[in-house]
Write a protein that holds these residues in place. Sequence first.
Motif, short mmCIF file in Angstrom:
data_model
loop_
_atom_site.label_atom_id
_atom_site.label_comp_id
_atom_site.label_asym_id
_atom_site.label_seq_id
_atom_site.Cartn_x
_atom_site.Cartn_y
_atom_site.Cartn_z
N ASN B 65 0.82 -1.21 0.00
CA ASN B 65 0.00 0.00 0.00
C ASN B 65 0.85 1.26 0.00
N LEU B 66 0.46 2.21 -0.84
CA LEU B 66 1.07 3.53 -0.83
C LEU B 66 -0.01 4.55 -0.47
N ALA B 67 0.36 5.55 0.29
CA ALA B 67 -0.59 6.62 0.57
C ALA B 67 -0.26 7.82 -0.31
N VAL B 68 -1.30 8.46 -0.82
CA VAL B 68 -1.13 9.70 -1.58
C VAL B 68 -1.92 10.79 -0.86
N ILE B 69 -1.27 11.87 -0.59
CA ILE B 69 -1.94 12.99 0.08
C ILE B 69 -1.91 14.21 -0.83
N LEU B 70 -3.10 14.71 -1.12
CA LEU B 70 -3.28 15.77 -2.11
C LEU B 70 -4.14 16.89 -1.54
N PRO B 71 -3.96 18.13 -1.99
CA PRO B 71 -4.86 19.20 -1.57
C PRO B 71 -6.29 18.99 -2.08
N GLY B 72 -6.43 18.46 -3.27
CA GLY B 72 -7.75 18.25 -3.85
C GLY B 72 -7.64 17.42 -5.10
N ILE B 73 -8.76 16.90 -5.56
CA ILE B 73 -8.71 16.01 -6.73
C ILE B 73 -9.60 16.55 -7.85
N SER B 128 -0.35 21.01 1.58
CA SER B 128 -1.39 22.03 1.59
C SER B 128 -0.76 23.42 1.55
N SER B 129 -1.47 24.36 0.96
CA SER B 129 -0.86 25.67 0.75
C SER B 129 -0.80 26.49 2.03
N GLN B 130 -1.58 26.11 3.01
CA GLN B 130 -1.56 26.88 4.26
C GLN B 130 -0.56 26.33 5.26
N ALA B 131 0.11 25.26 4.88
CA ALA B 131 0.99 24.60 5.83
C ALA B 131 2.06 25.56 6.34
N ASP B 132 2.03 25.83 7.62
CA ASP B 132 3.02 26.73 8.19
C ASP B 132 4.29 25.96 8.56
N SER B 133 4.09 24.74 9.06
CA SER B 133 5.25 23.96 9.49
C SER B 133 5.21 22.59 8.84
N PHE B 149 7.90 13.95 -2.37
CA PHE B 149 7.06 15.13 -2.57
C PHE B 149 6.92 15.41 -4.06
N PHE B 150 5.77 15.95 -4.45
CA PHE B 150 5.65 16.39 -5.84
C PHE B 150 4.88 17.71 -5.89
N ASP B 151 5.19 18.48 -6.93
CA ASP B 151 4.54 19.76 -7.18
C ASP B 151 4.73 20.74 -6.03
N ARG B 152 3.93 20.58 -4.99
CA ARG B 152 4.08 21.47 -3.84
C ARG B 152 4.98 20.76 -2.84
#
Lengths: 338, 338
Positions: B65-73, B128-133, B149-152
Motif C-alpha cells: 500500500n502507498l498513501a497519496v496525500i493531495l490538496p484536492g482532486i 497544503s498551501s496553508q501549511a506553516d510547518s 514530494f511532488f509539485d508542492r
Amino acid sequence: MRRHYATIKDIAHALNISVSTVSRALRDTYDVSADTRKLVLEMAAKLNYKPNFNATGLVKNSTHNLAVILPGITNYYFSTVFTGIQEIAYSHNYNIILYVTNDDAARELNIIRNLSFSSLDGLLVSVSSQADSCDHFQEIIDDGIPVVFFDRVAAGIRTSKVMQDDYNGAFEATTHLIANGYKKIAHIAGPEGLTFTTSRLNGYLDALRKHGMPIRKKWIIHSGFTQECGENDLEKLWKLNDKPDAVFAVNDRKAVGAIVTLKKKNIAVGKEVGVIGFTNDPMSAIISPSLSTIAEPAFEIGKKSCQLLLNHIKKKNFIPEEIILPGKLIIRESSIRS
Amino acid sequence: MRRHYATIKDIAHALNISVSTVSRALRDTYDVSADTRKLVLEMAAKLNYKPNFNATGLVKNSTHNLAVILPGITNYYFSTVFTGIQEIAYSHNYNIILYVTNDDAARELNIIRNLSFSSLDGLLVSVSSQADSCDHFQEIIDDGIPVVFFDRVAAGIRTSKVMQDDYNGAFEATTHLIANGYKKIAHIAGPEGLTFTTSRLNGYLDALRKHGMPIRKKWIIHSGFTQECGENDLEKLWKLNDKPDAVFAVNDRKAVGAIVTLKKKNIAVGKEVGVIGFTNDPMSAIISPSLSTIAEPAFEIGKKSCQLLLNHIKKKNFIPEEIILPGKLIIRESSIRS
DNA sequence: AAATTCACCGAGAACGTTACCGATTGATTT
DNA sequence: AAATCAATCGGTAACGTTCTCGGTGAATTT
C-alpha cells in the motif's frame, strides 16, 4: 532503515502490566481503572504508539478500508463524487483505496480479481462502460462483501445503488429545448448497454412523444463520453440531409464538443441551433456561449453512497436501497433563441 | 453475513500436507517439488484462495500500500498526476490509499497523525498551501518511511522531490508577453510560502529585469488558486491608477477568472490586455479567447514520483533525488495582439 | 465470621502468514 | 557397508492485537 514502531507490548513492559490491560485501556472498554488507563494513554503518547492495523485486521476480520473503483478521475463528475465519498469516509475514520479502470473492462476485471477482501470492509463502484458481464460483482456480493454502486450501476444485481434522476433530467432538458422553439432535436448519447445511457435516452424520447415532436433514428448517435466523441457525433449529424436544429448531449463534455464544432461551422449556437448538456461541469459556465445543462448532485451522490456502504457494513443483512437524487435545470445561453 | 475465505490452512488440510509447504508452493520459492506445487496451485484455485494481506503484512512488515496525500482532486492538474501515479502503482501491484486535505493544514496534519505506517510502504504528498510547518513530515522521514514530494514540495526536508520547471516556465511565459508588445505586466500569484509560488514569481521578475521592464509591487498580488481568486485579484489590479496591460497568472484557473472579469469590463482580451496562465487545463482551450499557457507534464510527474517512491522502498538508504520536468509554452489567442 | 459481589487484572489462545531449523527420504559417494 | 549429500517436507515460533476465561483482593452483604 525502517525503525520499529512502539507496540502494545512495549507499553505493557514499560508500565509493568499485561498486554491485555493495555489493549483494554487503549480501546477504553470495560474492566480497567481510570488510573491505569491514564498511565497507559500517557505512555502510549510518550512512545509515539500507533496501532498496527494489520494485527487488528487479522483478529477482528475488519480493517477500516474501503475500495472505490472508478472509470476515471480526471473529470468533474467523478472527482466530485470521490470528494463526497472521501468526506464521509474521513469523518468515520475510514481509508479509501482508489482504483481507476480507464474505462477498460479487462482492467476492471483484473482489479476486482486481485482485490484483497481480507483487508477491505466494502466496495464502492461505478462500472466501466465496456463491461459486457457483471458476474464478477455478483460473486463478490455472494461472498458477503458489502457493495454499493453509483452512477453507472450494474443491472440485475441486487445491492444498493445511488444515482441521479437520469430519466427526469433528460426529460426536463428536452422539454426545455422544445419550450424554446426548437423542433428537430437530436441526442448524442453515451455507449449502449450502460443503464444511465438508456434512462437519458428514454427521458429524451418520452419528452419528444409527449409534445408530438418528430423522432428520427438518425438523430440519435451513440458513442463515448469525451469531447472528441461529441465533435465526431456532431459532424455525423451535419452530414445528414435533414439536419436537426438542437442537440441534447448525454453529458457536458460531449455538449462542449458539439458547441466547438458548431462554432467552427459558423453556426450561431443558441440562436440557430440549441444545445443542452448534462452534469454542470464548470466548463459549461466558461464556454461561450455558455452551456445550459442539468446539474447533477455529484457531491451528494458521493456522500450518500458512502453512508449507505457504511450502513451496509455495520448491519449484516442490510436491505439494499436504491437512492435517486434529483438534478436541476440550469439555463444558460446555448438553449435560448432570443 | 461475511463468509470465511479459504486460507492456507484449508489448502494444507485438503491436501494433507503442512502449511509451510503450501506457503512455499504459493510463493514459488525453494524447497518444493513441482508436483506438490501443482497440486497446491490447483487446490488454491478450486477453493478460491486469496492471500490475507493483513497476515503477510504482519510478518513481513510490508504491505503493498502507498498513501497519496493531495490538496484536492477536482482539478485537472492533481487528477492527472494521480492518474500517472496510479498507472505505475497498478503495473507494480501496489494499492493507493488516497487522502484529500481540501487544502486545509489542520486536516493535513490530522491525516498524517492518524496514518498507520504499519500498513503503508510509502508516501506521496503534495502539501497544503496553508501549511506553516512541516515538522510532521520530517518526523515520518526520520522514522524511515519513504516519502516523495511532488509539485508542492516542503522546503528544507531532505527527501526525493518531483516538480515541473516553475522558474523557467514563468520566465518563458513572461518573456512571451514582452515579445508580444505588452509593457506593464502584472502577476496574480499563489499563496506566499509555497515553494512554487516563489519560483514562478522569480521567473516572472527575472524576465522583467532582463528586458528592462518596470516592476511594481502593486502589480503582484498573492491569493489562492481558484477562479474566484483570479477574479478578485483582477478587480484589485483594475482599481489601481496605473493599470497593467497584461497578466501572468500562476495557474489557468486564476487566468480564467481574469479573462472572465476582463470580458465583463468589455476589455478585449489579447488585443487590449494580454493574459497567460500555467497548467494547460483543458479549460484553457475552451474559453474564448483561448488562453495561452505553460503546459505542465502532470501525467509524467505522477509516473516519475511513483517510480521514485518504489525505488525508495526497494533500496533502503536510497539517495534522495530531485527531478525537474520541463513545461512547454502553448500560444493561443489571449496573448496575441494581432 | 462467612458468603457473596464487584472491580480490576493477567494468562493464553487465536487470527493467517512466513522464517527458521530440524527431520526424513532416497541417491550418491567413499 | 558406511557415510555423505541433495531434495523435500514438517514443526514451531513469531508478527501485534483482541477475546475469553479465570483469578485476585477488597468491599459489601448475610
